[in-house]
Design an enzyme around this catalytic site. Structure first.
Site, PDB file in Angstrom:
ATOM      1  N   GLY A  38      -1.680 -18.095  -5.036  1.00 44.51           N
ATOM      2  CA  GLY A  38      -1.479 -16.654  -5.125  1.00 44.51           C
ATOM      3  C   GLY A  38      -1.637 -15.980  -3.780  1.00 44.51           C
ATOM      4  O   GLY A  38      -1.250 -14.832  -3.593  1.00 44.51           O
ATOM      5  N   GLY A  39      -2.218 -16.714  -2.815  1.00 47.38           N
ATOM      6  CA  GLY A  39      -2.324 -16.208  -1.461  1.00 47.38           C
ATOM      7  C   GLY A  39      -3.324 -15.079  -1.286  1.00 47.38           C
ATOM      8  O   GLY A  39      -4.054 -14.707  -2.205  1.00 47.38           O
ATOM      9  N   CYS A  41      -2.695 -11.934  -0.937  1.00 45.63           N
ATOM     10  CA  CYS A  41      -2.325 -10.773  -1.757  1.00 45.63           C
ATOM     11  C   CYS A  41      -3.052 -10.775  -3.091  1.00 45.63           C
ATOM     12  O   CYS A  41      -3.645  -9.765  -3.493  1.00 45.63           O
ATOM     13  CB  CYS A  41      -0.818 -10.763  -1.986  1.00 45.63           C
ATOM     14  SG  CYS A  41      -0.251  -9.375  -3.008  1.00 45.63           S
ATOM     15  N   ALA A 113      -1.571 -29.068   4.843  1.00 45.18           N
ATOM     16  CA  ALA A 113      -0.278 -29.684   5.154  1.00 45.18           C
ATOM     17  C   ALA A 113      -0.002 -29.601   6.646  1.00 45.18           C
ATOM     18  O   ALA A 113      -0.311 -28.597   7.298  1.00 45.18           O
ATOM     19  CB  ALA A 113       0.836 -28.985   4.385  1.00 45.18           C
ATOM     20  N   GLY A 174      -9.956   0.303  12.965  1.00 48.17           N
ATOM     21  CA  GLY A 174      -8.534   0.191  12.634  1.00 48.17           C
ATOM     22  C   GLY A 174      -8.150   1.192  11.565  1.00 48.17           C
ATOM     23  O   GLY A 174      -8.703   1.172  10.468  1.00 48.17           O
ATOM     24  N   ILE A 178      -4.640  -0.848   5.697  1.00 47.75           N
ATOM     25  CA  ILE A 178      -5.827  -1.477   5.119  1.00 47.75           C
ATOM     26  C   ILE A 178      -7.076  -0.664   5.452  1.00 47.75           C
ATOM     27  O   ILE A 178      -7.928  -0.415   4.593  1.00 47.75           O
ATOM     28  CB  ILE A 178      -5.963  -2.935   5.608  1.00 47.75           C
ATOM     29  CG1 ILE A 178      -4.782  -3.775   5.116  1.00 47.75           C
ATOM     30  CG2 ILE A 178      -7.273  -3.547   5.128  1.00 47.75           C
ATOM     31  CD1 ILE A 178      -4.734  -5.177   5.697  1.00 47.75           C
ATOM     32  N   HIS A 437       9.892  19.331 -16.205  1.00 46.52           N
ATOM     33  CA  HIS A 437       8.813  20.212 -15.730  1.00 46.52           C
ATOM     34  C   HIS A 437       7.692  20.227 -16.766  1.00 46.52           C
ATOM     35  O   HIS A 437       7.974  20.291 -17.964  1.00 46.52           O
ATOM     36  CB  HIS A 437       9.359  21.632 -15.534  1.00 46.52           C
ATOM     37  CG  HIS A 437       8.304  22.632 -15.192  1.00 46.52           C
ATOM     38  ND1 HIS A 437       7.766  22.723 -13.931  1.00 46.52           N
ATOM     39  CD2 HIS A 437       7.678  23.573 -15.962  1.00 46.52           C
ATOM     40  CE1 HIS A 437       6.856  23.690 -13.921  1.00 46.52           C
ATOM     41  NE2 HIS A 437       6.790  24.223 -15.137  1.00 46.52           N
TER      42      HIS A 437
END
Length: 450
Positions: A38-39, A41, A113, A174, A178, A437
């Site tokens: 799923g990494g 993220c 890998a 930063g 994020i 509306h």
């Protein structure tokens, strides 16, 4: 031997593995371990971060809804329950990914890998071969040139999700997407929050008016913001971190319980031994052509954060579809496609298409229109009427070239402009439409009228 080996099981990797498997290819998907499937993220990024934010923003709105008659008191915030809830969310989503891969008959192998040569890679003690390879190993947080992360007092975004309790104060180094999202999270829960951004504005990729608006709204809410700020010295103490900020005309020495480093991402390619596969790279980024194939080895493709495209999950999904279509000989998807940039701070920020800055750089004549949410009844009903909707349009043809939104549900509203820009609709076309509306969407229509 496999038709395709996919290295990395984040959004780019599991998406392309599923598409190729469904298309009849024999596919092997490689990930470090099951926890990483799923990494970033899914496990330490988009999904848990937005879950954290949703809970925090709920508490932020408490004072407004008290005025509406909803009287409740927030006595405490249980980090353990939030972490547990996020864990369930991650596990549920991961189960869906496993089912998707199983249905596509994708084989999964776990381990680090690295390329052996142009036709094979090593995973643990096993060497496997394929006709084609996809590099989708994602990215990691960028190291600060001075401050070193210790995962205790100086942390990355990853460690936020393992906090046992909230700090009393935090410096966020930063002010990109994020950084701004975590500033909203911590401040909403009562943490004394300070942002130090090196560039002249928050959200540097957005237009100036959007960055200035976020800075103003943050400061109005009580978040301290310093731009053009540089850390020149720090000391880790027993009870926090002492930081010296260079603000140009002056220096400040400040102390915080924790410091969060959020200054960008770098590609995860160092351990792949790209040279053995004759895959060229630059500062870790795989050099690719217009088909997302390695410029030096056409058996290898690269997608997601390992190439110089925006490090966004939805961009990675699109790149996965592009490469899958090419390998499966399906209809080619366009090399360039417009996509939204979204930041889930409060107020939210979103943009799409061309920016004012990019059009000035290209010498394109354009005009802008802007409507403020102060005029929106629905924004007031939702307890936050800050921000605006801006359109950027061609001066002669009056087609929409880009849009930017700061405010309530900006990350949802921006997709209206995805359709508008792709359909090349003009201001005249759009002014004939009727929106319900009261809604936030009708502010989009209002900007076309005026």
């Amino acid at each position: 031997m496999y038709d395709v080996i996919v290295i990395g099981a984040g959004p780019a990797g599991y998406e392309i593995a599923s598409l190729l498997g469904e298309g009849g290819k024999s596919v092997c998907l490689i990930e470090k371990d099951e926890e990483h499937l799923g990494g970033t993220c899914l496990n330490w990024g988009c999904i848990p971060a937005k879950n954290f934010l949703e809970s925090a923003i709920y508490t932020k709105k408490a004072s407004y809804f008290k005025e509406c008659g909803v009287d409740f008191t927030l006595n405490s915030f249980d980090m353990e329950k939030l972490k547990s809830n996020s864990c369930r969310l991650i596990c549920d989503t991961k189960t869906g990914i496993f089912k998707k891969l199983k249905k596509a008959k994708v084989e999964i192998k776990y381990g680090l890998a690295s390329f052996v040569d142009e036709n094979s890679i090593q995973v643990g003690d096993e060497i496997i071969e394929a006709s084609e390879f996809i590099i989708a190993t994602g990215s990691n947080h960028r190291e600060h040139p001075l401050m070193k992360i210790d995962k205790d007092k100086i942390i990355s975004s990853k460690e936020v999700f393992t906090l046992d309790k909230l700090p009393e104060s935090i410096l966020i180094v930063g002010g990109g997407a994020i950084g701004c999202e975590f500033a909203t999270f911590f401040h909403s829960l009562g943490v004394k929050t300070h942002i130090a951004e090196f560039t002249p504005k928050l959200l540097p990729i957005e237009d100036d008016d959007m960055g200035k608006t976020i800075k103003r709204e943050f400061e109005r809410s009580g978040i301290k913001v310093d731009v053009k700020a540089n850390i020149i010295e720090y000391e880790v103490l027993e009870d926090g971190v002492q930081v010296t900020l260079d603000l140009g005309k002056k220096q400040e020495v400040l102390k915080f319980d924790k410091v969060l480093i959020s200054i960008g991402r770098v590609p995860n390619t160092n351990e792949l031994n790209l040279g053995k596969a004759n895959v060229a790279s630059d500062n870790g980024f795989v050099e690719v052509d217009s088909n997302l194939q390695s410029e030096t080895n056409k058996k290898v493709y690269a997608i997601g954060d390992v190439i110089r495209s925006p490090a966004l999950a939805h961009v990675a999904y699109y790149e996965a579809k592009r490469v899958a279509n090419k390998i499966l000989n399906h209809e080619a998807l366009p090399q360039k496609a417009i996509f939204p940039s979204v930041t889930f701070c409060s107020p939210q920020v979103a943009s799409i298409g061309e920016s004012e800055y990019s059009l000035k750089e290209q010498g394109v004549k354009f005009k802008t229109k802007k409507v403020f949410f102060k005029t929106s009844a629905k924004a007031k009903i939702k307890g936050d009427d800050s921000g605006f909707i801006k359109i950027i349009y061609d001066e002669e043809a009056e087609t929409i070239l880009g849009a930017g939104i700061v405010g309530n549900e900006a990350t949802e509203l921006i997709h209206q402009f995805l359709v508008v820009i792709n359909a090349k609709l003009t201001l005249k076309d759009l002014s004939k439409m009727i929106f319900a509306h009261p809604t936030l969407s009708e502010s989009t229509l209002e900007v076309f009228w005026h």
